[in-house]
Motif scaffolding. Structure first.
Motif, PDB file in Angstrom:
ATOM      1  N   GLY A   1       0.787  -1.229   0.000  1.00 16.79           N
ATOM      2  CA  GLY A   1       0.000   0.000   0.000  1.00 16.79           C
ATOM      3  C   GLY A   1       0.812   1.269   0.000  1.00 16.79           C
ATOM      4  O   GLY A   1       0.239   2.360  -0.109  1.00 16.79           O
ATOM      5  N   ILE A   2       2.132   1.159   0.114  1.00 13.89           N
ATOM      6  CA  ILE A   2       2.949   2.375   0.080  1.00 13.89           C
ATOM      7  C   ILE A   2       2.849   2.984  -1.319  1.00 13.89           C
ATOM      8  O   ILE A   2       2.990   2.293  -2.314  1.00 13.89           O
ATOM      9  CB  ILE A   2       4.418   2.073   0.454  1.00 13.89           C
ATOM     10  CG1 ILE A   2       4.493   1.696   1.925  1.00 13.89           C
ATOM     11  CG2 ILE A   2       5.323   3.256   0.139  1.00 13.89           C
ATOM     12  CD1 ILE A   2       5.871   1.319   2.397  1.00 13.89           C
TER      13      ILE A   2
ATOM     14  N   GLU B   1       0.139   4.236  -2.569  1.00 20.10           N
ATOM     15  CA  GLU B   1      -1.260   4.241  -2.998  1.00 20.10           C
ATOM     16  C   GLU B   1      -2.043   5.111  -2.016  1.00 20.10           C
ATOM     17  O   GLU B   1      -2.199   4.740  -0.862  1.00 20.10           O
ATOM     18  CB  GLU B   1      -1.821   2.825  -2.999  1.00 20.10           C
ATOM     19  CG  GLU B   1      -1.137   1.898  -3.960  1.00 20.10           C
ATOM     20  CD  GLU B   1      -1.670   0.480  -3.865  1.00 20.10           C
ATOM     21  OE1 GLU B   1      -2.765   0.285  -3.303  1.00 20.10           O
ATOM     22  OE2 GLU B   1      -0.994  -0.423  -4.343  1.00 20.10           O
TER      23      GLU B   1
ATOM     24  N   SER C   1      -5.226   3.767   0.452  1.00 18.76           N
ATOM     25  CA  SER C   1      -5.481   2.379   0.055  1.00 18.76           C
ATOM     26  C   SER C   1      -6.025   1.549   1.207  1.00 18.76           C
ATOM     27  O   SER C   1      -6.706   0.566   0.997  1.00 18.76           O
ATOM     28  CB  SER C   1      -4.199   1.731  -0.483  1.00 18.76           C
ATOM     29  OG  SER C   1      -3.271   1.546   0.571  1.00 18.76           O
TER      30      SER C   1
ATOM     31  N   SER D   1      -1.869  -0.136   3.660  1.00 18.00           N
ATOM     32  CA  SER D   1      -0.549   0.197   4.185  1.00 18.00           C
ATOM     33  C   SER D   1      -0.380  -0.253   5.619  1.00 18.00           C
ATOM     34  O   SER D   1      -1.266  -0.121   6.444  1.00 18.00           O
ATOM     35  CB  SER D   1      -0.325   1.704   4.095  1.00 18.00           C
ATOM     36  OG  SER D   1       0.935   2.026   4.615  1.00 18.00           O
TER      37      SER D   1
ATOM     38  N   ASP E   1       1.081   1.019   8.081  1.00 25.79           N
ATOM     39  CA  ASP E   1       1.513   2.180   8.856  1.00 25.79           C
ATOM     40  C   ASP E   1       2.895   2.690   8.442  1.00 25.79           C
ATOM     41  O   ASP E   1       3.588   3.306   9.225  1.00 25.79           O
ATOM     42  CB  ASP E   1       1.512   1.880  10.367  1.00 25.79           C
ATOM     43  CG  ASP E   1       0.117   1.593  10.888  1.00 25.79           C
ATOM     44  OD1 ASP E   1      -0.843   2.145  10.332  1.00 25.79           O
ATOM     45  OD2 ASP E   1       0.008   0.816  11.852  1.00 25.79           O
TER      46      ASP E   1
ATOM     47  N   ASP F   1       3.205   4.496   5.511  1.00 27.76           N
ATOM     48  CA  ASP F   1       2.884   5.344   4.372  1.00 27.76           C
ATOM     49  C   ASP F   1       3.656   6.661   4.352  1.00 27.76           C
ATOM     50  O   ASP F   1       3.500   7.462   3.457  1.00 27.76           O
ATOM     51  CB  ASP F   1       1.379   5.616   4.295  1.00 27.76           C
ATOM     52  CG  ASP F   1       0.783   6.047   5.623  1.00 27.76           C
ATOM     53  OD1 ASP F   1       1.514   6.055   6.629  1.00 27.76           O
ATOM     54  OD2 ASP F   1      -0.411   6.368   5.650  1.00 27.76           O
TER      55      ASP F   1
END
Length: 167
Positions: free
Chosen positions: A42-43, A45, A48, A51, A53, A55
């Motif tokens: 999820g980094i 995005e 999203s 992630s 945590d 991000d």
């Protein structure tokens, strides 16, 4: 990468997380890589929800972190497993036993009762040589194992590609 304090703290927390997985949960390298993937998902995005945590990393920074973990922790995973899970032998070097055999009841002066440095008599080159041999043995077997696994994966992918090109 010129990380700010938050990013540096996040990186250290990630490294600690992976080492904890290894030391306390006895995770294999494959399982720990999966955990790393879940954590880094999820980094890059926005919003999203995937992630882990982390991000506050950019995609390039996340790639650099993964690259660093690959060449440091993951490449030497067997060494870390050995460090955390192998029993250690106590190596006694010195003449304390001999002194006790000849003078068992005699009290020793304070100067003689000090501990003898276990590395007395060894040069820096001796220590480097022994550590080099041990490291080469461990890394050599790890490298062989990694090469075998990579070859198996390559064969599997080649087989898949062959099947796709035939259809």
């Amino acid at each position: 990468m010129n990380f700010n304090l938050t990013q540096l703290s996040g990186f250290m927390a990630l490294l600690n997380f992976l080492l904890e997985n290894l030391s306390t949960k006895h995770m294999t390298v494959e399982d720990n890589v999966k955990e790393l993937g879940r954590t880094m998902a999820g980094i890059g995005e926005p919003h999203s929800g995937k992630s882990g945590d982390l991000d506050f990393f950019s995609v390039d920074q996340a790639k650099a972190v993964i690259s660093y973990l690959k060449i440091s922790l993951l490449q030497h995973y067997k060494l870390y497993e050995y460090l955390f899970h192998s029993p250690r032998e106590e190596l006694v070097i010195g003449d304390e036993e001999i002194d006790q055999e000849y003078y068992p009841e005699e009290p020793q002066p304070e100067e003689e009762s000090l501990k003898v440095d276990p590395l007395t008599g060894f040069t820096t080159e001796d220590v480097k040589s022994v550590l080099g041999q041990i490291t080469n043995e461990i890394i050599g077997s790890l490298q062989t194992e990694i090469n075998e696994k990579l070859q198996m994966q390559e064969d599997a992918y080649t087989e898949r590609i062959d099947k796709l090109t035939k259809t």
